[in-house]
Write a protein that holds these residues in place. Sequence first.
Motif, PDB file in Angstrom:
ATOM      1  N   SER A  44      40.742  34.491  36.292  1.00  0.00           N
ATOM      2  CA  SER A  44      40.752  35.939  36.126  1.00  0.00           C
ATOM      3  C   SER A  44      42.197  36.416  36.043  1.00  0.00           C
ATOM      4  O   SER A  44      42.940  36.336  37.014  1.00  0.00           O
ATOM      5  CB  SER A  44      40.046  36.597  37.307  1.00  0.00           C
ATOM      6  N   LEU A  45      42.583  36.902  34.885  1.00  0.00           N
ATOM      7  CA  LEU A  45      43.934  37.430  34.719  1.00  0.00           C
ATOM      8  C   LEU A  45      44.005  38.851  35.261  1.00  0.00           C
ATOM      9  O   LEU A  45      44.953  39.232  35.916  1.00  0.00           O
ATOM     10  CB  LEU A  45      44.352  37.390  33.249  1.00  0.00           C
ATOM     11  N   ASN A  46      42.972  39.641  34.951  1.00  0.00           N
ATOM     12  CA  ASN A  46      42.843  40.962  35.563  1.00  0.00           C
ATOM     13  C   ASN A  46      41.375  41.358  35.545  1.00  0.00           C
ATOM     14  O   ASN A  46      40.568  40.773  34.847  1.00  0.00           O
ATOM     15  CB  ASN A  46      43.746  42.013  34.887  1.00  0.00           C
ATOM     16  N   GLY A  47      41.030  42.334  36.344  1.00  0.00           N
ATOM     17  CA  GLY A  47      39.635  42.722  36.499  1.00  0.00           C
ATOM     18  C   GLY A  47      38.947  41.868  37.549  1.00  0.00           C
ATOM     19  O   GLY A  47      39.489  40.873  38.017  1.00  0.00           O
ATOM     20  N   THR A  48      37.742  42.264  37.910  1.00  0.00           N
ATOM     21  CA  THR A  48      36.933  41.517  38.870  1.00  0.00           C
ATOM     22  C   THR A  48      35.793  40.857  38.120  1.00  0.00           C
ATOM     23  O   THR A  48      34.940  41.543  37.542  1.00  0.00           O
ATOM     24  CB  THR A  48      36.373  42.454  39.959  1.00  0.00           C
ATOM     25  N   TRP A  49      35.792  39.526  38.119  1.00  0.00           N
ATOM     26  CA  TRP A  49      34.791  38.742  37.400  1.00  0.00           C
ATOM     27  C   TRP A  49      33.930  38.002  38.409  1.00  0.00           C
ATOM     28  O   TRP A  49      34.445  37.404  39.354  1.00  0.00           O
ATOM     29  CB  TRP A  49      35.464  37.742  36.468  1.00  0.00           C
ATOM     30  N   GLN A  50      32.616  38.032  38.195  1.00  0.00           N
ATOM     31  CA  GLN A  50      31.678  37.356  39.087  1.00  0.00           C
ATOM     32  C   GLN A  50      30.617  36.642  38.257  1.00  0.00           C
ATOM     33  O   GLN A  50      30.230  37.124  37.194  1.00  0.00           O
ATOM     34  CB  GLN A  50      30.999  38.365  40.014  1.00  0.00           C
ATOM     35  N   ARG A  51      30.145  35.508  38.784  1.00  0.00           N
ATOM     36  CA  ARG A  51      29.054  34.772  38.138  1.00  0.00           C
ATOM     37  C   ARG A  51      27.733  35.204  38.757  1.00  0.00           C
ATOM     38  O   ARG A  51      27.617  35.300  39.971  1.00  0.00           O
ATOM     39  CB  ARG A  51      29.234  33.271  38.337  1.00  0.00           C
ATOM     40  N   ALA A  52      26.740  35.422  37.886  1.00  0.00           N
ATOM     41  CA  ALA A  52      25.405  35.778  38.347  1.00  0.00           C
ATOM     42  C   ALA A  52      24.411  35.496  37.233  1.00  0.00           C
ATOM     43  O   ALA A  52      24.615  35.943  36.099  1.00  0.00           O
ATOM     44  CB  ALA A  52      25.339  37.257  38.728  1.00  0.00           C
ATOM     45  N   ASP A  53      23.356  34.744  37.541  1.00  0.00           N
ATOM     46  CA  ASP A  53      22.283  34.479  36.579  1.00  0.00           C
ATOM     47  C   ASP A  53      22.799  33.944  35.245  1.00  0.00           C
ATOM     48  O   ASP A  53      22.432  34.452  34.187  1.00  0.00           O
ATOM     49  CB  ASP A  53      21.450  35.742  36.330  1.00  0.00           C
ATOM     50  N   HIS A  54      23.642  32.935  35.295  1.00  0.00           N
ATOM     51  CA  HIS A  54      24.212  32.314  34.093  1.00  0.00           C
ATOM     52  C   HIS A  54      24.998  33.310  33.247  1.00  0.00           C
ATOM     53  O   HIS A  54      24.998  33.247  32.025  1.00  0.00           O
ATOM     54  CB  HIS A  54      23.122  31.647  33.249  1.00  0.00           C
ATOM     55  N   ARG A  55      25.672  34.205  33.914  1.00  0.00           N
ATOM     56  CA  ARG A  55      26.496  35.206  33.233  1.00  0.00           C
ATOM     57  C   ARG A  55      27.833  35.316  33.950  1.00  0.00           C
ATOM     58  O   ARG A  55      27.929  35.097  35.149  1.00  0.00           O
ATOM     59  CB  ARG A  55      25.823  36.576  33.260  1.00  0.00           C
ATOM     60  N   LEU A  56      28.845  35.716  33.197  1.00  0.00           N
ATOM     61  CA  LEU A  56      30.137  36.073  33.772  1.00  0.00           C
ATOM     62  C   LEU A  56      30.268  37.577  33.590  1.00  0.00           C
ATOM     63  O   LEU A  56      30.320  38.074  32.456  1.00  0.00           O
ATOM     64  CB  LEU A  56      31.268  35.324  33.072  1.00  0.00           C
ATOM     65  N   VAL A  57      30.277  38.313  34.706  1.00  0.00           N
ATOM     66  CA  VAL A  57      30.208  39.771  34.687  1.00  0.00           C
ATOM     67  C   VAL A  57      31.559  40.349  35.089  1.00  0.00           C
ATOM     68  O   VAL A  57      32.151  39.932  36.082  1.00  0.00           O
ATOM     69  CB  VAL A  57      29.130  40.275  35.675  1.00  0.00           C
ATOM     70  N   CYS A  58      32.030  41.319  34.320  1.00  0.00           N
ATOM     71  CA  CYS A  58      33.242  42.062  34.682  1.00  0.00           C
ATOM     72  C   CYS A  58      32.788  43.392  35.276  1.00  0.00           C
ATOM     73  O   CYS A  58      32.365  44.295  34.562  1.00  0.00           O
ATOM     74  CB  CYS A  58      34.128  42.305  33.470  1.00  0.00           C
ATOM     75  N   SER A  59      32.849  43.500  36.615  1.00  0.00           N
ATOM     76  CA  SER A  59      32.279  44.664  37.293  1.00  0.00           C
ATOM     77  C   SER A  59      33.178  45.892  37.262  1.00  0.00           C
ATOM     78  O   SER A  59      32.696  47.004  37.453  1.00  0.00           O
ATOM     79  CB  SER A  59      31.932  44.308  38.733  1.00  0.00           C
ATOM     80  N   GLU A  60      34.468  45.731  37.023  1.00  0.00           N
ATOM     81  CA  GLU A  60      35.374  46.879  37.047  1.00  0.00           C
ATOM     82  C   GLU A  60      35.410  47.673  35.752  1.00  0.00           C
ATOM     83  O   GLU A  60      35.893  48.783  35.726  1.00  0.00           O
ATOM     84  CB  GLU A  60      36.796  46.422  37.378  1.00  0.00           C
ATOM     85  N   GLY A  61      34.978  47.075  34.670  1.00  0.00           N
ATOM     86  CA  GLY A  61      34.986  47.805  33.408  1.00  0.00           C
ATOM     87  C   GLY A  61      36.046  47.338  32.445  1.00  0.00           C
ATOM     88  O   GLY A  61      35.904  47.489  31.238  1.00  0.00           O
ATOM     89  N   SER A  62      37.143  46.791  32.935  1.00  0.00           N
ATOM     90  CA  SER A  62      38.176  46.229  32.068  1.00  0.00           C
ATOM     91  C   SER A  62      38.698  44.953  32.718  1.00  0.00           C
ATOM     92  O   SER A  62      38.866  44.903  33.935  1.00  0.00           O
ATOM     93  CB  SER A  62      39.340  47.204  31.861  1.00  0.00           C
TER      94      SER A  62
END
Length: 193
Positions: A44-62
């Motif tokens: 993660s260079l910037n933003g908050t990234w999380q794994r869930a249900d075989h997905r990589l989700v960016c929860s912050e929006g950018s």
Amino acid sequence: LAGLLVEGVAGLKPEETGANFDDVVLETWGYGVDDFSTPHRWDSLNGTWQRADHRLVCSEGSGLALWQPCSWEHFTYTADCHLEQGAGGVVFGYTGPQDYYLLRYLLTDTPRAELVRVAGGQEATLSSAPFEKPSGHALRVGVVVYRNLVAGVVGGRTVLHAALEGAPTGRLGLAVQEAPGAWFSYATAQRIN
């Protein structure tokens, strides 16, 4: 990680107890895939990234997440991207936070796909094309690179082209801009011979 292995001793005489290796050559495999089922490989260079249900989700929006390095002259790189607003796409030729290429689609009043060059932190649009808004599903976005020629693919269609100054070597990645809850699934990179 590399290694050498010898199995079995069938046919060896008692004085022949081992094996010899000479001139071992390592080459990059030419293929990478991530279905986001295991927690590794992305920085993660910037933003908050999380794994869930075989997905990589960016929860912050950018945000920007980086994957493997790519020094191939000819390759394809794709990922499935889902967003409800903002922009999302694939990063390639990343050599630093101020220097990379980005193929993105933007959900604005007039949705479009763009191939962008970020140099010295400044964005320059190299090619742009209108694109219809997806119907709630993840949209496959990617690039096909042949030396310095790039084709942008969105939703299975080649929608734009650009000639770059040189071959875009560097890390691959994913990016979202002003797209809270955006997610990616199934990223692939493959060398083309």
